[in-house]
Scaffold this motif. Structure first.
Motif, PDB file in Angstrom:
ATOM      1  N   PHE B  92       1.049  -1.222  -0.490  1.00 51.15           N
ATOM      2  CA  PHE B  92       0.430   0.098  -0.004  1.00 51.15           C
ATOM      3  C   PHE B  92       1.297   0.763  -0.283  1.00 51.15           C
ATOM      4  CE2 PHE B  92      -2.487  -3.418   1.198  1.00 51.15           C
ATOM      5  CZ  PHE B  92      -3.647  -3.081   0.757  1.00 51.15           C
ATOM      6  N   VAL B  93       1.400   1.923  -0.997  1.00 51.89           N
ATOM      7  CA  VAL B  93       2.484   3.023  -1.154  1.00 51.89           C
ATOM      8  C   VAL B  93       1.745   3.706  -0.374  1.00 51.89           C
ATOM      9  CG1 VAL B  93       3.026   4.879  -3.010  1.00 51.89           C
ATOM     10  CG2 VAL B  93       2.973   2.033  -2.991  1.00 51.89           C
ATOM     11  N   SER B  94       0.171   4.538  -0.283  1.00 50.90           N
ATOM     12  CA  SER B  94       0.104   5.964   0.779  1.00 50.90           C
ATOM     13  C   SER B  94       0.896   5.385   1.888  1.00 50.90           C
ATOM     14  CB  SER B  94      -0.980   6.066   0.100  1.00 50.90           C
ATOM     15  OG  SER B  94      -2.331   5.068   0.560  1.00 50.90           O
ATOM     16  N   MET B  95       0.646   4.019   2.131  1.00 49.06           N
ATOM     17  CA  MET B  95       1.328   4.271   4.092  1.00 49.06           C
ATOM     18  C   MET B  95       3.187   3.976   4.241  1.00 49.06           C
ATOM     19  SD  MET B  95      -2.790   3.730   4.801  1.00 49.06           S
ATOM     20  CE  MET B  95      -1.788   2.128   5.837  1.00 49.06           C
ATOM     21  N   CYS B  96       3.650   3.925   2.975  1.00 46.28           N
ATOM     22  CA  CYS B  96       4.951   4.142   2.983  1.00 46.28           C
ATOM     23  C   CYS B  96       5.664   5.297   3.786  1.00 46.28           C
ATOM     24  CB  CYS B  96       5.357   3.383   1.887  1.00 46.28           C
ATOM     25  SG  CYS B  96       7.245   3.181   1.753  1.00 46.28           S
ATOM     26  N   HIS B  97       6.363   4.422   4.559  1.00 48.01           N
ATOM     27  CA  HIS B  97       7.824   6.038   4.930  1.00 48.01           C
ATOM     28  C   HIS B  97       8.497   6.062   4.341  1.00 48.01           C
ATOM     29  CE1 HIS B  97       4.094   6.436   7.331  1.00 48.01           C
ATOM     30  NE2 HIS B  97       4.417   7.644   8.379  1.00 48.01           N
ATOM     31  N   SER B  98       8.668   4.690   3.704  1.00 51.31           N
ATOM     32  CA  SER B  98      10.359   4.735   2.951  1.00 51.31           C
ATOM     33  C   SER B  98      11.425   4.753   3.349  1.00 51.31           C
ATOM     34  CB  SER B  98      10.556   6.105   2.131  1.00 51.31           C
ATOM     35  OG  SER B  98      11.322   5.688   1.352  1.00 51.31           O
ATOM     36  N   CYS B  99      11.521   3.909   4.859  1.00 46.14           N
ATOM     37  CA  CYS B  99      11.977   3.567   5.533  1.00 46.14           C
ATOM     38  C   CYS B  99      12.985   2.388   4.718  1.00 46.14           C
ATOM     39  CB  CYS B  99      11.578   3.107   6.630  1.00 46.14           C
ATOM     40  SG  CYS B  99      11.110   1.279   6.832  1.00 46.14           S
ATOM     41  N   GLY B 100      12.635   1.102   4.165  1.00 46.80           N
ATOM     42  CA  GLY B 100      13.594   0.120   3.182  1.00 46.80           C
ATOM     43  C   GLY B 100      13.619  -1.166   3.555  1.00 46.80           C
ATOM     44  N   GLY B 101      12.700  -1.072   5.310  1.00 44.28           N
ATOM     45  CA  GLY B 101      13.409  -2.178   6.581  1.00 44.28           C
ATOM     46  C   GLY B 101      12.153  -3.618   5.099  1.00 44.28           C
ATOM     47  N   CYS B 102      12.052  -3.438   4.641  1.00 49.15           N
ATOM     48  CA  CYS B 102      10.971  -4.074   4.404  1.00 49.15           C
ATOM     49  C   CYS B 102      11.848  -5.819   3.303  1.00 49.15           C
ATOM     50  CB  CYS B 102       9.812  -4.844   3.447  1.00 49.15           C
ATOM     51  SG  CYS B 102       9.821  -2.732   1.755  1.00 49.15           S
ATOM     52  N   SER B 103      12.266  -4.528   2.563  1.00 47.87           N
ATOM     53  CA  SER B 103      13.644  -5.167   1.274  1.00 47.87           C
ATOM     54  C   SER B 103      15.185  -5.897   1.618  1.00 47.87           C
ATOM     55  CB  SER B 103      14.200  -4.003  -0.239  1.00 47.87           C
ATOM     56  OG  SER B 103      14.691  -3.164   0.494  1.00 47.87           O
ATOM     57  N   LEU B 104      15.056  -4.664   3.001  1.00 48.33           N
ATOM     58  CA  LEU B 104      16.931  -6.056   4.271  1.00 48.33           C
ATOM     59  C   LEU B 104      15.965  -6.974   5.049  1.00 48.33           C
ATOM     60  CD1 LEU B 104      17.434  -2.677   5.870  1.00 48.33           C
ATOM     61  CD2 LEU B 104      18.720  -3.564   3.337  1.00 48.33           C
ATOM     62  N   VAL B 105      14.612  -7.404   5.080  1.00 45.69           N
ATOM     63  CA  VAL B 105      13.996  -8.544   5.755  1.00 45.69           C
ATOM     64  C   VAL B 105      13.896  -9.744   4.555  1.00 45.69           C
ATOM     65  CG1 VAL B 105      13.738  -6.946   7.873  1.00 45.69           C
ATOM     66  CG2 VAL B 105      11.754  -8.021   6.054  1.00 45.69           C
ATOM     67  N   CYS B 106      13.628  -8.891   3.635  1.00 48.56           N
ATOM     68  CA  CYS B 106      12.566 -10.197   2.634  1.00 48.56           C
ATOM     69  C   CYS B 106      14.344 -10.838   2.484  1.00 48.56           C
ATOM     70  CB  CYS B 106      12.666  -9.606   1.697  1.00 48.56           C
ATOM     71  SG  CYS B 106      11.728 -10.893  -0.145  1.00 48.56           S
ATOM     72  N   PRO B 107      13.912 -12.174   2.356  1.00 50.13           N
ATOM     73  CA  PRO B 107      14.589 -13.906   2.852  1.00 50.13           C
ATOM     74  C   PRO B 107      15.160 -13.879   1.664  1.00 50.13           C
ATOM     75  CG  PRO B 107      12.745 -14.502   3.352  1.00 50.13           C
ATOM     76  CD  PRO B 107      12.215 -13.338   3.630  1.00 50.13           C
ATOM     77  N   THR B 108      14.188 -13.617   0.266  1.00 50.94           N
ATOM     78  CA  THR B 108      14.627 -14.181  -1.088  1.00 50.94           C
ATOM     79  C   THR B 108      14.492 -12.982  -2.737  1.00 50.94           C
ATOM     80  OG1 THR B 108      11.988 -14.030  -1.920  1.00 50.94           O
ATOM     81  CG2 THR B 108      12.330 -15.889  -1.203  1.00 50.94           C
ATOM     82  N   GLY B 109      14.853 -11.715  -1.883  1.00 50.47           N
ATOM     83  CA  GLY B 109      15.683 -10.535  -2.548  1.00 50.47           C
ATOM     84  C   GLY B 109      14.008 -10.206  -3.416  1.00 50.47           C
TER      85      GLY B 109
END
Lengths: 120, 276
Positions: B92-109
């Protein structure tokens, strides 16, 4: 089949909570067991944003297939749809009343959200 | 020097103080309109627009072929911008605060970042003042991100005056951070005092030096002055409730341009600030 009801109480006679994401809690009725199970929604009640998204995700993880509630916003509806959970909006007063209406086929599955987003 | 003009209560005269102070500065100064949800500083200045740039933030995009539905991203996201149902993550793009955390914790890239527009920054010039104006897109709630970008454009070596949004929430805190001095503008009314105390608490929490400007002196009562005396807060400037200021304002004119005595007052404020 599991059917979730939003409620402010913890028994079938409790009022149906018109809110979804910020409902007090959920009563999940299992048609196979003919039994209710209560789940708190406290965590989302106090969420800064995204209560509906989280609540929808929680229902998906419980294996719920239908949601009976007062109103449902667009983000929650998107998550529920993706999870294959049908949404039934009703103004009925109690959980048991809403369950009877559901069983009698008096409720119709919603095709879209019926309330506005709080967060664009 | 970085000065922030803030208030707590809206409509006390932040922009009035910021613009008049910038106009009476004498040497080159940068003026930042950080009230990105309702920028209006440019109305008082006119000037020539130099540049307009689009501001974006990085938001996640899910490659469903790589997503295994583990849900790490949605458990990590403090803002519920990610959900994971039916074996796939969704954004949900409008909720995103752009911390980048999700891409860091994603184990499959499976999560990469793409740019999403939140607003624009317009740079204008008039005389010795450069105005940097943040304009948040209608519908976006990411004011702090836009304010941070605006502040990153400040050139060192040239004094900057930051016109803050009202209130004491995230956009105000974002504006205040890193300030050398905060000017809190209030009016001498119960409402003005109430919100001044909130602004003072915020400024103290941030550990920033500050002083008070009382605007429209003559209305209300003396409780703002009593409060400042009790709290040992310096009153830097008092602007009288003078009809001529409002008349000039209604014509789009600044008091320092048309009322010589106020040019003197603001020059005094500048000298006071430069001592710090």
């Amino acid at each position: 089949m599991k059917i979730a009801f939003t409620t402010t109480g913890d028994s079938p006679d409790s009022p149906l909570d018109p809110r979804f994401g910020r409902a007090t809690g959920f009563l999940v009725y299992d048609t196979d067991k003919d039994a209710f199970e209560a789940f708190s929604n406290n965590q989302n009640l106090n969420a800064v944003q995204g209560a509906g998204i989280q609540a929808a995700q929680n229902l998906a993880s419980l294996g719920v297939e239908a949601l009976v509630t007062g109103h449902c916003g667009p983000k929650a509806f998107t998550v529920l749809s993706r999870a294959g959970i049908k949404v039934y909006n009703t103004g009925l007063a109690t959980v048991s009343g809403a369950l009877n209406a559901f069983r009698n086929g008096e409720l119709t599955a919603a095709e879209s959200a019926d309330s506005e987003s709080h967060w664009v | 020097m970085r000065l922030v003009v803030a208030s707590g209560k809206g409509g006390t005269g932040k922009t009035t103080v910021a613009v008049n102070l910038a106009k009476s500065w004498g040497s080159p100064v940068q003026l930042l309109d950080c009230d990105v949800e309702a920028p209006n500083t440019r109305l008082f200045l006119g000037g020539t627009m130099l540049e307009s740039q689009v501001v974006t933030i990085s938001v996640p995009e899910v490659n469903e072929a790589l997503c295994n539905g583990c849900g790490e991203c949605s458990r990590f996201c403090e803002y519920s911008a990610m959900a994971c149902v039916a074996g796939k993550a969704m954004v949900f793009v409008s909720m995103c605060h752009s911390c980048g955390g999700c891409s860091l914790v994603c184990p499959t890239g499976a999560i990469s970042e793409v740019e999403s527009r939140i607003g624009t920054i317009v740079t204008s010039s008039f005389g010795k003042t450069t105005l940097l104006e943040g304009i948040l897109d209608v519908g976006s709630t990411m004011a702090p991100q836009l304010i941070r970008r605006l502040k990153s454009l400040v050139k060192s070596g040239v004094p900057a005056i930051l016109d803050s949004p009202p209130g004491t929430s995230c956009p105000v805190v974002t504006t205040m951070k890193g300030a050398d001095f905060v000017i809190l503008v209030t009016e001498p009314t119960p409402f003005g005092l109430h919100d001044l105390t909130l602004a003072v608490a915020t400024t103290r929490e941030l550990g920033l030096p500050f002083g008070v400007v009382v605007n429209r002196l003559g209305i209300g009562d003396d409780r703002v002055h009593s409060y400042c005396a009790t709290e040992h807060i310096q009153v830097l400037l008092e602007i009288p409730d003078d009809r001529r200021i409002a008349e000039a304002y209604s014509r789009g004119e600044l008091m320092v341009d048309v009322l010589p005595e106020y040019a003197g007052l603001f020059a005094g404020l500048r000298r006071e600030l430069e001592k710090r």
